[in-house]
Write a protein that holds these residues in place. Structure first.
Motif, PDB file in Angstrom:
ATOM      1  N   GLU A 432       0.459  -1.204   0.270  1.00 47.52           N
ATOM      2  CA  GLU A 432       0.067   0.068  -0.321  1.00 47.52           C
ATOM      3  C   GLU A 432       0.970   1.088  -0.166  1.00 47.52           C
ATOM      4  O   GLU A 432       0.308   2.118  -0.485  1.00 47.52           O
ATOM      5  CB  GLU A 432      -0.948  -0.048   0.653  1.00 47.52           C
ATOM      6  N   LEU A 433       2.111   1.161   0.810  1.00 49.21           N
ATOM      7  CA  LEU A 433       2.618   2.239   0.758  1.00 49.21           C
ATOM      8  C   LEU A 433       3.737   2.339  -0.794  1.00 49.21           C
ATOM      9  O   LEU A 433       4.906   2.852  -0.309  1.00 49.21           O
ATOM     10  CB  LEU A 433       3.345   2.225   2.438  1.00 49.21           C
ATOM     11  N   ASN A 434       3.490   1.206  -1.579  1.00 51.17           N
ATOM     12  CA  ASN A 434       4.494   1.290  -2.704  1.00 51.17           C
ATOM     13  C   ASN A 434       6.481   0.869  -2.494  1.00 51.17           C
ATOM     14  O   ASN A 434       7.160   1.277  -2.667  1.00 51.17           O
ATOM     15  CB  ASN A 434       4.744   2.553  -3.656  1.00 51.17           C
ATOM     16  N   ILE A 435       6.419  -0.020  -1.009  1.00 55.25           N
ATOM     17  CA  ILE A 435       7.559  -0.499  -0.727  1.00 55.25           C
ATOM     18  C   ILE A 435       7.093  -2.472  -1.140  1.00 55.25           C
ATOM     19  O   ILE A 435       5.856  -2.995  -0.922  1.00 55.25           O
ATOM     20  CB  ILE A 435       7.537  -0.327   0.632  1.00 55.25           C
ATOM     21  N   ASP A 436       8.241  -2.771  -1.166  1.00 53.12           N
ATOM     22  CA  ASP A 436       8.948  -3.879  -1.137  1.00 53.12           C
ATOM     23  C   ASP A 436       8.926  -4.674  -0.699  1.00 53.12           C
ATOM     24  O   ASP A 436       9.900  -3.788   0.382  1.00 53.12           O
ATOM     25  CB  ASP A 436       9.401  -4.610  -2.552  1.00 53.12           C
ATOM     26  N   TYR A 437       8.254  -5.647   0.129  1.00 56.50           N
ATOM     27  CA  TYR A 437       8.602  -6.135   1.961  1.00 56.50           C
ATOM     28  C   TYR A 437       9.743  -6.685   1.885  1.00 56.50           C
ATOM     29  O   TYR A 437      11.190  -6.281   2.398  1.00 56.50           O
ATOM     30  CB  TYR A 437       7.628  -6.677   2.664  1.00 56.50           C
ATOM     31  N   ASP A 438       9.318  -7.629   1.041  1.00 57.89           N
ATOM     32  CA  ASP A 438      11.273  -8.805   0.780  1.00 57.89           C
ATOM     33  C   ASP A 438      12.128  -7.835   0.641  1.00 57.89           C
ATOM     34  O   ASP A 438      13.390  -8.699   1.582  1.00 57.89           O
ATOM     35  CB  ASP A 438      10.412 -10.059  -0.075  1.00 57.89           C
ATOM     36  N   LYS A 439      12.103  -6.824   0.321  1.00 61.56           N
ATOM     37  CA  LYS A 439      13.271  -6.736  -0.878  1.00 61.56           C
ATOM     38  C   LYS A 439      13.995  -5.678   0.886  1.00 61.56           C
ATOM     39  O   LYS A 439      15.196  -5.479   1.290  1.00 61.56           O
ATOM     40  CB  LYS A 439      13.201  -5.717  -1.588  1.00 61.56           C
TER      41      LYS A 439
END
Ligand SMILES: [Zn+2]
Ligand SMILES: [Zn+2]
Length: 667
Positions: A432-439
């Motif tokens: 939702e915040l345009n962040i790739d969590y895993d990365k």
């Protein structure tokens, strides 16, 4: 006001009755107190003699009766009965009977009845005296204004008529002296006596002409008493009486002129115009007053309506509010029910776990474990509501708790809570915040040396071999007395490794599923248990405190709100009061101005009519002014000289009058 000659005898009879003079004097003074608008001796006399206007006589009788009895229902067909009743009350025989009407009686009887009605007013002391002034009461007691040599007494009344009373033949109380009660008791006995039948009472002066002629008979008198009387009458009485008669005549003529619209002299016309102008102004004033009154009433009515409307609106508002509240409550309940249902559904889904009936599912925990053995999994799982990916609850809890820097405490009830929450996984939230969590997470771990696939496999094997070596068989009894047999490795921080290796058997050596947390609970020492209980209690306490604080804050906020509302209301009330005061002040000012105007008008009226009052009442002022100049009656013993001079003809009071006249005359 002209009287035909055939009625002349009746007129003479009336004028020779002292009771008639008494009635006139009474009504001239107290017409207001008995409820009459005005009284005029001449008109009254004409009404009595001619019998043309019985209405006025009836009205007079009714007013006198009303003042006497205080009754309100005095009517044409019962007032004569009331007169009879009053007579009975005084133990007297009334001349009116069932067969004989008041107007059928001889004139003498008529006057006696009217006289008694006037006299009895004073018995009703509380009622009647409340309506007359002290000054009036004093004016009521009149003394003769003088005497002549023959012993005649001269009486002047407020209607400017002069009566002569001839000297008494037998002892008789004087009509206007002494205690009235005493006189009343005796007059009844005397009224038919021969002395009273003699014409001892005569009208001497009525018109201006009479007054001009009257003193001539004493002008050249050789007696001192008559000389003094002449001096007194010509100096003090006649000018004032003539003035009053003149102004009365003027008023009468003016009124006649108005009635007949006569084209008289220019001056008279001017006077009429002036009078008309004053009358119009008065009418205009009354009209304006009336208008103001109507306006005020209208305003009052409008205000009342507005008030009622406000009340109605307020009530409607309250009803609406109440309905809205009920509706909101209902909605809230519905929402809660739905929420509860959703929670139960989630709980069921999470409890059942992934892959029911062999359906495909995705497992990707934040601990980077992408595989799971559903058959042997002991770790509680949760599924993301958005992406439907399954994860370990403890991993999520640990992640969460690490950020809040709280010790990891995850027990069964916490797990139960987890299973029920609306869970959105960290990956979805990051998306939702345009962040790739895993990365982001893997970047953090970049510092660590990365192991090759082969090395990882090798380490795993090593670990499992180690565990196999130290695997033990343990027996644990829980609080319900159920015995569990556990094949366990040594405590290992690597949960993924130990999970699949735990084999738990019940007392019959059958393998059973038991969560790691249940196991932990079973294995804990009493100290640990106490610690856990304590922490649980502490958390409970903390929650309670938070709740209380929240409540307190809410309460304070509400109180503050109420205080503000109260202040506002007070402010408003103050403003309103101020406005009302302002309005009242304005009204008072207007009223004062109006009164001043009326006062002015009245003053002007007085200029027009001379001593006649603005309402057209007879010139009451004249006799009172006379009194100021009349010598005071002194009660003192006679000197020898005076005794000699008067020849002991008079009683002490009449002598003292003469003495005073004498002394004033000599000055
Ligand atoms: Zn995990
Ligand atoms: Zn997700």
């Amino acid at each position: 006001m002209e009287i035909p000659e055939d009625l002349e005898i009746t007129l003479q009879e009336i004028r020779s009755q002292w009771e008639f003079a008494s009635i006139c004097q009474f009504l001239n003074l107290f017409y207001n107190a008995v409820g009459l608008e005005s009284f005029d001796t001449d008109e009254f006399e004409t009404d009595l003699v001619t019998g043309k206007s019985n209405a006025n006589i009836i009205k007079l009788q009714m007013k006198l009766l009303k003042s006497l009895t205080g009754l309100n229902n005095i009517l044409l067909d019962n007032y004569q009965n009331l007169i009879i009743k009053e007579y009975k009350k005084h133990n007297l025989d009334c001349s009116i009977t069932e067969k004989l009407d008041f107007f059928d009686l001889p004139i003498r009887e008529k006057i006696m009845i009217l006289y008694n009605l006037c006299e009895w007013q004073f018995e009703n002391a509380d009622n009647f005296r409340a309506r007359i002034t002290e000054e009036d009461q004093q004016t009521w007691r009149v003394d003769p204004i003088g005497y002549d040599q023959k012993g005649n007494k001269y009486w002047l009344f407020d209607d400017n008529r002069l009566y002569k009373e001839l000297p008494e033949v037998i002892a008789k109380p004087k009509p206007r002296k002494g205690k009235r009660r005493h006189r009343r008791d005796t007059t009844e006995n005397l009224s038919n006596s021969p002395a009273m039948k003699q014409n001892r009472w005569q009208l001497v002066c009525l018109t201006s002409e009479d007054w001009n002629n009257f003193p001539k008979q004493f002008e050249n008198s050789k007696y001192q008493i008559e000389k003094d009387f002449y001096e007194f009458v010509t100096t003090y009485i006649i000018p004032k009486v003539l003035d009053a008669l003149k102004s009365k005549e003027k008023k009468r003529r003016l009124q006649e002129a108005i009635v007949h619209r006569k084209r008289s002299s220019r001056i008279q016309m001017k006077e009429i115009e002036k009078f008309e102008k004053e009358r119009k102004a008065e009418l205009e004033r009354l009209r304006k007053e009336e208008e103001l009154k109507i306006k005020r009433e209208e305003e009052k009515r409008r205000k009342e309506e507005e008030r009622l409307r406000q009340i109605q609106l307020e009530r409607e508002r309250r009803i609406k509010e109440r309905e809205e509240k009920i509706r909101l409550k209902e909605e809230q309940k519905q929402k809660e029910r739905e929420e509860q249902m959703l929670r139960e559904m989630r709980c069921r889904r999470n409890e059942e776990g992934p892959g029911i009936n062999g359906e495909p599912f995705e497992f990707k925990c934040i601990c980077n474990n992408n595989e799971i053995d559903i058959e042997h999994n002991e770790v509680p799982l949760i599924v993301c509501e958005q992406c439907n990916v399954w994860m370990h609850i403890p991993c999520l809890a640990m992640k969460l708790l690490r950020f809040t820097e709280q010790p990891l405490l995850l027990y069964e009830d916490d797990i139960e809570d987890w299973k029920r929450i609306l869970f959105i996984c960290p990956r979805c939230k990051a998306k939702e915040l345009n962040i790739d969590y895993d990365k982001v997470i893997n970047k953090k771990k970049r510092g660590r040396p990365k192991l090759s696939e082969e090395e990882i496999q090798r380490k795993k094997q090593e670990n499992s071999e180690n565990k196999k070596q130290i695997r033990k068989r343990r027996k644990i009894t829980d609080e319900n007395g159920v015995v569990f047999i556990i094949n366990d490795g040594i405590s290992n921080s690597d949960t993924s490794a130990s999970n699949s290796n735990n084999i738990i058997l019940d007392s019959n050596d059958q393998p059973i599923k038991l969560s790691k947390y249940k196991l932990k609970k079973l294995e804990e020492t009493p100290e640990e248990k106490a610690e856990r209980e304590r922490l649980k209690q502490e958390r409970k306490e903390l929650r309670r405190k938070l709740r209380l604080e929240k409540k307190l804050q809410l309460k304070l906020e509400r109180r503050e709100q109420r205080r503000k509302e109260r202040l506002e209301r007070k402010e408003q009330e103050k403003l309103q009061k101020k406005m009302e005061r302002e309005k009242l002040r304005q009204e008072k000012k207007e009223k004062l101005q109006m009164e001043k105007l009326i006062e002015k008008m009245k003053k002007r009226n007085l200029v027009v009519f001379g001593p006649v009052g603005p309402d057209g009442q007879p010139p009451l002022l004249v006799p009172n002014q006379l009194r100021q100049h009349r010598p005071k009656v002194k009660k003192q013993s006679l000197s020898k000289d005076n005794d000699q001079l008067l020849g002991n003809n008079y009683n002490s009071i009449s002598s003292s009058v003469t003495t005073s006249v004498l002394s004033e005359g000599s000055v």
